[in-house]
Design an enzyme around this catalytic site. Structure first.
Site, mmCIF file in Angstrom:
data_model
loop_
_atom_site.group_PDB
_atom_site.id
_atom_site.type_symbol
_atom_site.label_atom_id
_atom_site.label_comp_id
_atom_site.label_asym_id
_atom_site.label_seq_id
_atom_site.Cartn_x
_atom_site.Cartn_y
_atom_site.Cartn_z
ATOM 1 N N ASP A 83 39.970 39.409 29.611
ATOM 2 C CA ASP A 83 38.739 39.266 30.370
ATOM 3 C C ASP A 83 38.719 40.293 31.508
ATOM 4 O O ASP A 83 39.691 40.422 32.256
ATOM 5 C CB ASP A 83 38.653 37.858 30.956
ATOM 6 C CG ASP A 83 37.444 37.703 31.859
ATOM 7 O OD1 ASP A 83 36.315 37.728 31.319
ATOM 8 O OD2 ASP A 83 37.619 37.633 33.089
ATOM 9 N N GLY A 137 31.291 29.404 41.442
ATOM 10 C CA GLY A 137 31.218 29.895 40.070
ATOM 11 C C GLY A 137 31.022 28.798 39.047
ATOM 12 O O GLY A 137 30.450 29.007 37.988
ATOM 13 N N GLY A 191 37.102 40.346 34.337
ATOM 14 C CA GLY A 191 37.160 39.773 35.686
ATOM 15 C C GLY A 191 38.582 39.371 36.052
ATOM 16 O O GLY A 191 39.061 39.623 37.166
ATOM 17 N N GLY A 205 33.187 47.281 35.374
ATOM 18 C CA GLY A 205 33.832 48.352 36.146
ATOM 19 C C GLY A 205 32.892 48.897 37.206
ATOM 20 O O GLY A 205 33.242 49.028 38.377
ATOM 21 N N ARG A 206 31.675 49.160 36.795
ATOM 22 C CA ARG A 206 30.692 49.722 37.731
ATOM 23 C C ARG A 206 30.382 48.735 38.854
ATOM 24 O O ARG A 206 30.295 49.109 40.020
ATOM 25 C CB ARG A 206 29.418 50.061 36.975
ATOM 26 C CG ARG A 206 28.357 50.721 37.827
ATOM 27 C CD ARG A 206 27.276 51.322 36.955
ATOM 28 N NE ARG A 206 27.851 52.299 36.040
ATOM 29 C CZ ARG A 206 28.027 53.580 36.354
ATOM 30 N NH1 ARG A 206 27.687 54.004 37.566
ATOM 31 N NH2 ARG A 206 28.552 54.412 35.485
ATOM 32 N N GLY A 207 30.267 47.451 38.479
ATOM 33 C CA GLY A 207 29.983 46.438 39.490
ATOM 34 C C GLY A 207 31.096 46.358 40.524
ATOM 35 O O GLY A 207 30.835 46.264 41.723
ATOM 36 N N THR A 231 26.903 38.027 38.838
ATOM 37 C CA THR A 231 27.607 36.813 39.228
ATOM 38 C C THR A 231 28.902 37.153 39.953
ATOM 39 O O THR A 231 29.166 36.684 41.045
ATOM 40 C CB THR A 231 27.905 35.944 37.986
ATOM 41 O OG1 THR A 231 26.696 35.781 37.262
ATOM 42 C CG2 THR A 231 28.438 34.581 38.389
ATOM 43 N N HIS A 261 -0.920 56.908 12.763
ATOM 44 C CA HIS A 261 -1.084 56.271 11.447
ATOM 45 C C HIS A 261 0.122 56.558 10.581
ATOM 46 O O HIS A 261 -0.004 56.866 9.397
ATOM 47 C CB HIS A 261 -2.329 56.782 10.735
ATOM 48 C CG HIS A 261 -3.567 56.571 11.511
ATOM 49 N ND1 HIS A 261 -4.055 57.520 12.376
ATOM 50 C CD2 HIS A 261 -4.381 55.503 11.588
ATOM 51 C CE1 HIS A 261 -5.156 57.045 12.942
ATOM 52 N NE2 HIS A 261 -5.362 55.837 12.497
#
Lengths: 564, 564
Positions: free
Chosen positions: A546, A479, A548, A395-397, A436, A214
């Site tokens: 970018d 893509g 990528g 970066g991790r991907g 992607t 409450h």
């Protein structure tokens, strides 16, 4: 913060009207609340209630196998005695009434007066007060009722549905109450409809331990911890307050207060469940979700109900309330003994690699290792530039994808040629990276691999440009982006064009093209925001390259070192 | 804001682990996602999916009558083609596979590649892409999938469970897709685990119309409106995009995005349902709750599925997924034809009032009217001082209570005496006011009334002090508070004491005592915060008088005017 209302003062009545319309096939509105259409066989009427703002508690718990009625007060405000009386009178089926609610002064008074009125009229009325919150007081009798409302109400609802007498239902309710413990933490306060400040606030990075429902804040603030530490703290505290004759089987609730979402609750349960098992308990029918909320409060609580045979029967019994439906019968239609097929992607028959192919394969293996290492080095930077327009995981991907590719290539037979290696690497990349760009890289590597013949006696330099062209075509086709969209194409396509048109020898041509790719990647910094991105973030991407296109430039540059 | 996680990068995997533990009696984890234990009779496998962060979509929709499996990507990130392949392969029962997901590029690519791989292996695999969001594009083919995922998945899950062929299930899925429309609004953006800023923000007082569920903000910002106007806007917009041969029966979803809570959704449904009916539609099995969320995003959407006979059969079919359970059979156990007893509190037998009592009754009637008027005048001020330590509703509660008392007294028979009038007034006050102070006032008035005898030939001045003492005793007993707790007792008890000890005549004694009560009410401003209140607010109460003590002082002062 509560955003949908008309007159804030009418919030509670307005929402109840919508609720009654929604469930008009099973509920009836009466002055002060809601009752279930009565069962064909009369039962003890279990009436739950308190203020509103706690949905599914209390109105959402009305239905077969659960509450016979709910008294609905204003937000966080006890309903009036007359409204309790009104709901109980309407729900009474001649078998007696149990009024049950959390241990709060307003409810004690209002439900207490209503009970007197009902008993005076000869309706046998009992009261069961829920006291599960171990943080609210050392003495059991002084404790508040929070998420433990659910276990106590459920136990009585099941007992009533089983046709038990009012003495039995009351006894089982008190038994469930004595064997239920809850501890919660608050991350943020809730805001009343129409108010512009929350009822309380928790400093950033802190959490209030021992929340109320409450707008009472925690009893003490602590540094917010990892899910692992939070789960450990809650489990230890609740198990430390063990009731008499605990037994080894428990019902468990991980309850979200309102804005702490399902994925977070599952994640916390992942820490809690093993710790409960380590403590020697078997978990029976755990519930993880929003059962007793506090408007838009952020927080979570752990409730344990120590079972005995009759409590387990009640806890596992079917119920069909509006907001809580349980009837495991449909699960009988599934195969209980089953091991899932784990799919493996079928490998093509391997071609015996020629001497030339084997030589090239050595380069491919080295490149795979070097590129994975390169991505590890650049992971943080790539994440930073991705965060301006995306979710910061580029970066991790790339690390996940390149490491998966390297592992697949390392594990390939020594006799494998470059085409085979690139195929295996590409598949592993797509498999592990997701998103992607991961699948684009993986699938396009496979396409490039198909331009190479592991049986070939030699590999002409033109083969490189051919493979790159196939790789680029695949990127474009899959893509669906265009140059200028601020994607990896902005560096890949100029590279492909330069390599294709160059008259220099391959090492020089590749290095020159790679320099162009790097330059074009930097140029994406001046391009306008990516389409379809959340506006404020996309605007932030102007002035930043970018990710990528940048990682593409890095990898193409690295590849140039294997041709000299 | 997401607060419970360990390594943010592992959030999605961690939460899935907890989810699988929770539902280990019915689900199996496979690489890339989760499948239901297979049905005893093989069916077409409907595989749903996309990124995580949308619970109950997608993993929560796996179960009998719904999806056979869910592919679980990282948050708002498409799962990899290999993971789609892995889940589909594990869920395939030899009757073919349908991959269904919202219309997003990453999903199109990954699910598309997986479909190719599956078809290459001879597993008949179809794709159904959901496109319900009318705000995302004028052309149907370009539209995103949001909450309409639910209607399309549900239609196919029901068709598969009914044993239909893959051609039929695919056709019904596409039919549901063509007949589903959604429009949503965003109130606030969601925050990714580990991030400290939301993916987008909505200015205070604004809402983003045409939200996405991946941090895409609305397509345009508008001023935030009342629930009534919001419901009207959503209903008009969705009904304006009517499909071919709409028919007159519709399925409806009011979907909360994450932090827009149940009570708000019911309140909104209260506006939407009548408007849909006015437009000539019959609403079939409406769903109001959280079905397709976006982490902790604030917002709501309206989805309409225009039914035909086969879609209605699918929409109303039972399902037993983890997060969505529907099987109306338990409702057969309740009496469908029933009118709730509306309770009325029994009146005591009325005593014929003496002449003296009738005279006093006239004063009581006048006082009731004057005090209700006084509370209306002071409502705003009482609300303001209550807001410092409470929820600001004291003024409204007092108006509600005093107006109810006045009405009951006005409607009492002319022959009623003061005792009868105060009893009726007290009951009505308790009935209408609710909360703690309302029932204390009402019940204590009744107690005071019992000290008066309507048959008495005369009323000695001492009777006033006696009635006040009974009133105060009741306040203390029922309320359980003490003087100094910053409650109405802080003005009432000094009044009672002064009145009891005074040697002056009643008018003077009462006025002197009332002045003390008013002073003591003002003195509560210096008292320390109320116990058990949310800390930041309670501290704000220092320096402000207690609203209960203040209204008590006002009423006692007013009563003094009837003795002269």
């Amino acid at each position: 913060m509560t955003k949908i209302f008309n007159d804030p003062a009418e919030f509670s009545d307005d929402q109840l009207e919508g609720f009654l319309d929604l469930y008009s096939d099973r509920l009836v509105g009466v002055p002060g609340g809601v009752i279930s259409l009565p069962p064909k066989e009369p039962q003890v009427a279990v009436i739950v209630g308190g203020g509103s703002g706690h949905y599914p508690a209390f109105a959402g718990l009305v239905g077969p196998g659960f509450a016979a009625g709910a008294v609905v007060g204003n937000i966080f405000t006890s309903p009036s005695a007359a409204h309790v009386y009104s709901v109980a009178k309407a729900a009474d089926q001649g078998k007696g009434v149990i009024l049950t609610f959390g241990n709060y002064q307003g409810d004690i008074i209002n439900f207490g007066i209503a009970a007197k009125m009902l008993n005076n009229e000869g309706i046998d009325t009992r009261i069961v007060v829920v006291k599960d919150d171990i943080a609210s007081a050392p003495e059991f009798e002084k404790r508040r009722g929070i998420a433990g409302d659910f276990t106590v109400f459920k136990a009585m609802g099941a007992a009533a549905a089983a046709g038990k007498s009012i003495d039995e239902v009351e006894r089982i309710g008190n038994l469930a109450n004595e064997r239920t413990r809850t501890l919660g933490v608050a991350f943020s306060g809730c805001t009343m409809p129409g108010a512009d400040v929350p009822l309380f606030t928790v400093a950033e990075g802190q959490m209030g331990v021992g929340l109320g429902i409450h707008g009472e804040p925690g009893i003490r603030d602590e540094k917010r911890t990892s899910a692992e530490e939070l789960g450990t703290m809650l489990t230890k505290a609740v198990l430390a307050d063990v009731p008499e004759n605990p037994g080894s089987r428990i019902g468990v609730i991980v309850n979200g207060l309102g804005t702490t979402k399902y994925e977070e609750l599952f994640l916390l349960y992942r820490t809690i469940a093993p710790k409960l098992r380590e403590a020697g308990y078997e978990i029976v029918d755990p519930e993880v979700g929003e059962l007793v909320t506090s408007l838009d409060m952020g927080g979570v609580s752990l409730t344990v109900l120590w079972l005995d045979d009759e409590l387990e029967e009640a806890w596992t019994a079917p119920a069909y309330a509006c907001a809580y439906r349980k009837d495991p019968k449909p699960l009988d239609s599934i195969e209980k003994t089953y091991t899932a097929k784990v799919a493996t992607i079928s490998e093509d028959d391997q071609v015996e690699a020629s001497a030339a192919a084997t030589a090239l394969a050595t380069q491919v293996r080295k490149a795979a290792a070097d590129i994975a290492e390169l991505m590890r080095e650049k992971e943080q930077y790539l994440g930073e530039i991705d965060a301006f327009a995306g979710d910061g995981d580029h970066g991790r991907g790339m690390v996940r994808g390149t490491e998966a590719a390297q592992e697949a290539i390392d594990n390939a037979p020594e006799t494998a040629g470059p085409s085979q290696l690139l195929k295996l690497g590409g598949r592993a990349w797509a498999m592990m990276a997701g998103g992607t760009s991961g699948v684009l890289w993986g699938a396009s590597l496979e396409t490039a691999a198909n331009t190479l013949d592991d049986a070939a006696e030699s590999f002409a330099p033109e083969k490189a440009a051919e493979a790159v062209a196939a790789f680029a075509d695949s990127m474009v086709t899959l893509g669906g982006a265009q140059i200028g969209d601020k994607t990896l194409l902005d560096s890949l396509l100029p590279f492909t064009e330069a390599l294709g048109n160059s008259n220099s020898n391959l090492p020089t041509a590749w290095q020159e093209a790679a320099q162009i790719a790097v330059q074009k990647a930097e140029d994406t910094a001046v391009l306008s925001p990516k389409k379809g991105r959340a506006r404020p973030l996309a605007e932030k991407s102007v002035g930043h390259p970018d990710p990528g296109a940048t990682s593409m430039g890095m990898i193409l540059t690295q590849l140039g070192t294997y041709f000299s």
